[in-house]
Design a protein around this motif. Structure first.
Motif, PDB file in Angstrom:
ATOM      1  N   VAL A   1      -5.573  -2.493  -1.472  1.00 15.57           N
ATOM      2  CA  VAL A   1      -4.357  -3.242  -1.769  1.00 15.57           C
ATOM      3  C   VAL A   1      -4.416  -4.617  -1.095  1.00 15.57           C
ATOM      4  O   VAL A   1      -4.028  -5.627  -1.685  1.00 15.57           O
TER       5      VAL A   1
ATOM      6  N   LEU B   1      -5.627   1.278   1.744  1.00 16.89           N
ATOM      7  CA  LEU B   1      -4.896   0.118   2.261  1.00 16.89           C
ATOM      8  C   LEU B   1      -5.728  -1.147   2.071  1.00 16.89           C
ATOM      9  O   LEU B   1      -5.226  -2.189   1.638  1.00 16.89           O
TER      10      LEU B   1
ATOM     11  N   TYR C   1       0.827  -1.207   0.000  1.00 18.94           N
ATOM     12  CA  TYR C   1       0.000   0.000   0.000  1.00 18.94           C
ATOM     13  C   TYR C   1       0.863   1.260   0.000  1.00 18.94           C
ATOM     14  O   TYR C   1       0.612   2.199  -0.752  1.00 18.94           O
TER      15      TYR C   1
END
Length: 862
Positions: A682, A679, A661
Motif C-alpha cells: 500500500v 503494508l 493499509y
RNA sequence: GCCCGGGUGGCGGAACGGCAGACGCAUCGGACUUAAAAUCCGAAGGUGGGUUACACCACCGUGAGGGUUCGAAUCCCUCCCCGGGCACCA
C-alpha cells in the motif's frame, strides 16, 4: 531494540535509512498543523446554520472512545477510527454537517492498581496516558473536532454522570441491596469479576480462598426496561449478531407462574414454567438452595442433610456450580407439595441446578420432558411420567427418521386404538407434541395446550400467564477509589439522601493510600473528613456513600456530552441534542456487543422518558470492526511478541499508509492478520500516486492535455466505485479501484490535470495528508476538506463493445466481441452460427437457448 | 448443548445466480544499473495434452456430500472444520 552484543568490539552498523517513496514525514505534520490551526473539522452548531439547516443535513459519526491504557495505542484502534474518519471526510465533501468527536473513558482499575503500587495519583497516570493517546491519535490525521474532547474523569464531565445517577435514583431506578461479591481473603479486598480466575484464585496476587460474601451494593433497575430494550432493537440498523446477542442476554420467555400448596401447611410455593402443558407430568419439585422456603418445608428428620447441602452450595461459587453442571446433586427435604392440577402429593427437593436468580427460584420438575429434570430423576430414582407424545411421522420415514430401532420406541395411546404419538425410550422429549395423560388438555397440540391450561389455572386462581427475563438488575457500585463518587449521603434519620444538584460535582477526596481498606469497606471509607458530612435534609450527622460507580457509567452517555461539551447548566442543551441526535453511525469493537450498548440504551431510555433526549434509541447504525491479528495469525499480545506499534509504522511508512493499509486488509468487520509486506504494498501504491504528480525533485508533472478516452472511462469508473464503496464502508474494494486507476495512468506518458485533479479528491478521505499536499501543488489555496465530491458521467461508463461468452450446457466454449447494443435475437443467431459452438453441437439436439443480452448465450443441448 | 460469524490460489482477499481468483503480497522473468536497492514492464489456479518454442486444447477446481437451475462460490438440505458469544434460565 537493538543493542550491540559485545560492547567495544564492533561499532553498530547504522541501519540504512528506509528511503522514503514520498515525503510523508514532511507532509503529514504540515497538514495536521493546518487542520488544527484552521479548525477545519469543527462541526457547525445548529444555531449558526439558521435557514441552511436543510441544505446541510447533519451527520453524527461516533467512535467508541478508548480507555487510555499505559500501553498506548494499538493497531486495532486505528482500524475503526480510520473507517469513521474516511466516512466523515467523504460525507463532508458531499455536503453534510458532520459531528465527529473523540474523548477518553479514563476511570478504571489499572490506574488505581498503579497508584496502589507506586503511590502515584491515578489522575496523574491518567493524564499521562491520555496525553500519549491524544498524541498518537493526532498523528494519524483523523478529522476530529478536538474542541469537543471529553474525559470521563474530569469533574466537569462526571458532574453530569452523577446528575444522571440522581435522576435514576429519584425515579426509583437505583436501590441498595445485599449482594454477594467476590472477596479475597489474601488481599482483604473486594475483587471485580475479571479479577477472579476460573479456578477460584485471585488474579492479582494468586491467593486462594476467594469466595463470595454479601455486601451492600447499589443496583440499577434495568429489568424495568427489559421489554423496551428488547422491542426497540427493531428500530436500529445493527448487525444481526449483535441484536441477537442482546436478545439472548435479555432472554425473554413466556410461560406461566403456578402456585403449589405445601402439604400440611398454609404455605404455597410459586414456580415459573414455560411448559404449563406438562403440569400433569410434574413428579417432584425443586427449590434453589437459597430459597427462603427451604427451612419451612424441610421435615425435622431431613434438616441436617438439607443444612449441610445448603452450606456446601453457598461455599461453591456460581462458576463452580456451572463447571460441575454435568453431575446433578440435591437432597430431599422430607416435605411434599400438592400438584394443583391433580392434587397429587409430590416430594420437594433442594438442588443447586435451580438458580435463585431466575424466575422464582423454584421449579416443578417434569423429568419426562426436560433434560435437566430427567438427569436428576434418573440419578435419584424419581418417577417419570410421559404427558406429551411426539407426533407420528409419515410411515415410510419412521424407521429412518430417528436412527433408533423400533425396540426403543414406545407408542403412546390416549384411550383409542390409534396411538397419538410415540416416545423414544431413555431420553426426555422436550419438543412440541400432543398432550395426553392430562385430563384438561388431552389431545391438544403444545401451543393450544399451554393456552388452555393457563386459562384454567387463572380461572381457578392457581396461576397466570407470566413473562420472565434472564436479564438481571445492574450491579452498579464498586469498592474502588478511581471512579465517580455516588452522590448519596446516608443519614441515620432519612436513610439514603441524594445530594442537591448544586453540590455536584462531588469530587474524590485526595488520599495518600489507595489500597483496599482491609475490611469490606471501599478505600474511600478511609477518607474520614470526606465521609463525615451533614444530611442535606435535616443537617444532622451523616456519612457519604463510599462506593464508586463502575467504568460503564461514564461511557453510558458520552455521546450526548460531545454535542455540548462545555455546557455548565445542563448535560446537553435541548436544541443541540435535538439537532444532532441520534448518532447516525457508531463503530467499535464487538466486545461491547452486550454490556456497554445495553447500559447505554438503558440510560438513554430513562433520559428519554424524563424528556431530556429526543430519540428512543441513541445509535441508529452500528458496525463492529473485526480484530486485527498478529502477523502469525494469533491475537496480538506481549506474550507472543507479535504486537505492532502504530508509532513505528507511522515513523517508517507514514500515517496515510497505515490508514490505507488497514482499510485494504479486507472487509471492515472481518478478523484479519497483519502483514508488514501488505503494508509495504500500500505504501508503494501511495508512492506511485505521488509520482503521477511530480518527479523526484518535487517538480510538478501535471499538464493540461486532454485525457485519452480510455483514461476518462477509468476515471469515471473509479469515481463511481470509490463513491459507492465508501458510502457502504466497503473500503477495501475502493482502495483496489484507486490502485487500478493509478496503474492505468502510470502506463501513460501524459499527466492531464483534468484526470488527476478529481482523483486527488477520491483519495482524500483515505490518504488525507497526501491528497491535501497534491491539491495544493495543483494550485489550490484552500483545503480540499469541503471540496465537492466528484460526479461521474454515466455516458462515459458505457462500453460500446462487450465480450459475450458462449456456452454449451453451461460450459464456456467461446467468447465473441460484439457491439454492446446487440439484440438478443442477433446474439442468438451469432451464437448458433459460431464455428466452435457447432463442434460441440454436432450430434446433439438444441433444447433451449438462453440469451442474456450483453453477457452470454447458453445453449442447452443433448 | 444452544445462538451468531467464517471456510475461495503459496498468502490477504475480489466476484447483481452468468468469464472464479479483481486488487495487493510473495514468486519468477525482463528493462534500467558496474552491481545492488528503488523503479518500470511482463508471467502465473491445478493436472494432463500439444508445440523446437509459443499459440493453443481438454479435464479438474470456491471445506464435504446431495438438491434447485439452461447455468451455483453465490439459493436450499445434511454434515465437517475454524473463530466468537451464551450456557443447569425451568
Amino acid at each position: 531494540m537493538r543493542h550491540s552484543c559485545a560492547a567495544g568490539i564492533v561499532p553498530p552498523i547504522p541501519m540504512p535509512e528506509l528511503r522514503k517513496k514520498y515525503p510523508f514525514d514532511k507532509i503529514e505534520p504540515k497538514w495536521q498543523r493546518y487542520w488544527a490551526e484552521h479548525k477545519t473539522f469543527a462541526a457547525k452548531e445548529p444555531e449558526s446554520l439558521s435557514h441552511s439547516v436543510t441544505q446541510s443535513p447533519k451527520l453524527y459519526v461516533l467512535d467508541m472512545f478508548p480507555y487510555p491504557s499505559g500501553a498506548g495505542l494499538h493497531v486495532g484502534h486505528p482500524e475503526g477510527y480510520t473507517a469513521t474518519d474516511i466516512y466523515c471526510r467523504f460525507q463532508r465533501m458531499r455536503g453534510f454537517n458532520v459531528l465527529h468527536p473523540m474523548g477518553w473513558d479514563a476511570f478504571g482499575l489499572p490506574a488505581e492498581q498503579y497508584a496502589i503500587d507506586t503511590g502515584t495519583h491515578p489522575a496523574i497516570t491518567t493524564k499521562n496516558n491520555v496525553d500519549t493517546f491524544r498524541r498518537q491519535i493526532k498523528m494519524l490525521g483523523f478529522s476530529y473536532d478536538w474542541d469537543r474532547e471529553v474525559d470521563t474523569t474530569d469533574p466537569e464531565y462526571f458532574k453530569w454522570t452523577q446528575w444522571i445517577f440522581l435522576q435514576l435514583f429519584k425515579k426509583g431506578l437505583a436501590y441498595e441491596a445485599q449482594v454477594p461479591v467476590w472477596w479475597c481473603e489474601g488481599c482483604k479486598a473486594v475483587l471485580a469479576n475479571e479479577e477472579v480466575n476460573a479456578d477460584g484464585t485471585c488474579d492479582r496476587k494468586g491467593h486462594a480462598g476467594v469466595y463470595q460474601r454479601p455486601l451492600r451494593q447499589w443496583i440499577l433497575k434495568i429489568t424495568a426496561y427489559a421489554e423496551r430494550l428488547l422491542k426497540d432493537l427493531d428500530l436500529v440498523n445493527w448487525p444481526d449478531s449483535i441484536k441477537e446477542q442482546q436478545r439472548n442476554w435479555i432472554g425473554r420467555s413466556e410461560g406461566a407462574s403456578v402456585q403449589f400448596k405445601v402439604h400440611g401447611s398454609e404455605l404455597t410455593i410459586e414456580i415459573f414454567t414455560t411448559r404449563p402443558d406438562t403440569l400433569f407430568g410434574a413428579t417432584y419439585m425443586v427449590l434453589a438452595p437459597e430459597h427462603p422456603l427451604v427451612e419451612k418445608v424441610t421435615a425435622l428428620a431431613h434438616q441436617a442433610a438439607v443444612n449441610a447441602y445448603r452450606a456446601e452450595a453457598a461455599r461453591k461459587s456460581e462458576l463452580e456450580r456451572a463447571a460441575l453442571e454435568k453431575d446433578k446433586t440435591g437432597v430431599f427435604t422430607g416435605g411434599y407439595a400438592i400438584n394443583p392440577v391433580n392434587n397429587e402429593k409430590i416430594p420437594i427437593w433442594v438442588a443447586d441446578y435451580v438458580m435463585m436468580g431466575y424466575g422464582t427460584g423454584a421449579i416443578m420438575a417434569v423429568p419426562a420432558h426436560d433434560t435437566r429434570d430427567f438427569e436428576f430423576a434418573k440419578k435419584f430414582g424419581l418417577e417419570m411420567r410421559d404427558v406429551v407424545a411426539k407426533p407420528m411421522p409419515a410411515k415410510e420415514v419412521f424407521d429412518l427418521s430417528e436412527g433408533y430401532t423400533k425396540k426403543s420406541i414406545r407408542y403412546l395411546y390416549a384411550g383409542g386404538d390409534k396411538p397419538v404419538g410415540y416416545k423414544v425410550e431413555g431420553q426426555a422429549f422436550t419438543g412440541d407434541g400432543i398432550a395426553f395423560n392430562s385430563p384438561i388438555i388431552d389431545g391438544l397440540r403444545t401451543a393450544e395446550a399451554k393456552k388452555k391450561i393457563t386459562a384454567w389455572l387463572q380461572e381457578k386462581g392457581l396461576g397466570k400467564a407470566t413473562v420472565q427475563y434472564k436479564l438481571r438488575d445492574w450491579l452498579f457500585s464498586r469498592q474502588r477509589y478511581w471512579g465517580e463518587p455516588i452522590p448519596i449521603v446516608h443519614c441515620e434519620k432519612h436513610g439514603a439522601v441524594p445530594l442537591p444538584e448544586s453540590e455536584l460535582p462531588l469530587k474524590l477526596p485526595e488520599m495518600k493510600d489507595y489500597s483496599p481498606s482491609g475490611s469490606a469497606e471501599p478505600p474511600l471509607a478511609k477518607a474520614t473528613d470526606w465521609v463525615n458530612t451533614k444530611c442535606p435534609q435535616c443537617g444532622g450527622p451523616a456519612k457519604r456513600e463510599t462506593n464508586t460507580m463502575p467504568q460503564w457509567a461514564g461511557s453510558c452517555w458520552y455521546y450526548l456530552r460531545y454535542i455540548d461539551p462545555k455546557n455548565d447548566t445542563a448535560f446537553v442543551a435541548k436544541d443541540k441534542e435535538n439537532y444532532w441526535m441520534p448518532v447516525d453511525l457508531y463503530i467499535g469493537g464487538a466486545e461491547h456487543a452486550v454490556l456497554h450498548l445495553l447500559y447505554s440504551r438503558f440510560w438513554h431510555k430513562v433520559l428519554f422518558d424524563l424528556g431530556h433526549v429526543s430519540t428512543p434509541e441513541p445509535f441508529m447504525r452500528l458496525v463492529n470492526q473485526g480484530m486485527i491479528l498478529g502477523e502469525d495469525g494469533r491475537k496480538m499480545s506481549k506474550s507472543w511478541g507479535n504486537v505492532i506499534n502504530p508509532d513505528d509504522v507511522v515513523r517508517d511508512y507514514g500515517a496515510d499508509a497505515l490508514r490505507m493499509y488497514e482499510m485494504f486488509m479486507g472487509p471492515l468487520d472481518m478478523v484479519k492478520p497483519w502483514s508488514t509486506q501488505g503494508l509495504e504494498g500500500v505504501y508503494r501504491f501511495l508512492g506511485r500516486a505521488w509520482r503521477l504528480f511530480c518527479d523526484e525533485d518535487g517538480k510538478l508533472l501535471v499538464d493540461d492535455s486532454e485525457p485519452a478516452g480510455i483514461l476518462l472511462k477509468v476515471l469515471h469508473q473509479t469515481i463511481k466505485k470509490v463513491g459507492e464503496d465508501t458510502d457502504t464502508l466497503a473500503f477495501n474494494t475502493a482502495v483496489s479501484q484507486m490502485m487500478i486507476f493509478v496503474n492505468e495512468v502510470t502506463a501513460q506518458e501524459k499527466r492531464p490535470q483534468k484526470l488527476l485533479e478529481p482523483f486527488v479528491l477520491l483519495l482524500a478521505p483515505y490518504a488525507p495528508h497526501l491528497a491535501e499536499e497534491l491539491w495544493e501543488k495543483l494550485g489550490h489555496k484552500q483545503s480540499l476538506a469541503y471540496a465537492p465530491w466528484p460526479k461521474y458521467d454515466e455516458a462515459l461508463l458505457k462500453e460500446d463493445k462487450v465480450t459475450v461468452i458462449l456456452q454449451v450446457n453451461g460450459k464456456i466454449r467461446d467468447r465473441v466481441e460484439v457491439p454492446a447494443q446487440i439484440s438478443a435475437a442477433d446474439l442468438e443467431k451469432l451464437a448458433l452460427a459460431n464455428e466452435r459452438i457447432h463442434q460441440y453441437l454436432t450430434g446433439k439436439q438444441v433444447k433451449k437457448v438462453i440469451v442474456v443480452p450483453g453477457r452470454l448465450v447458453n445453449i442447452a443441448a443433448s
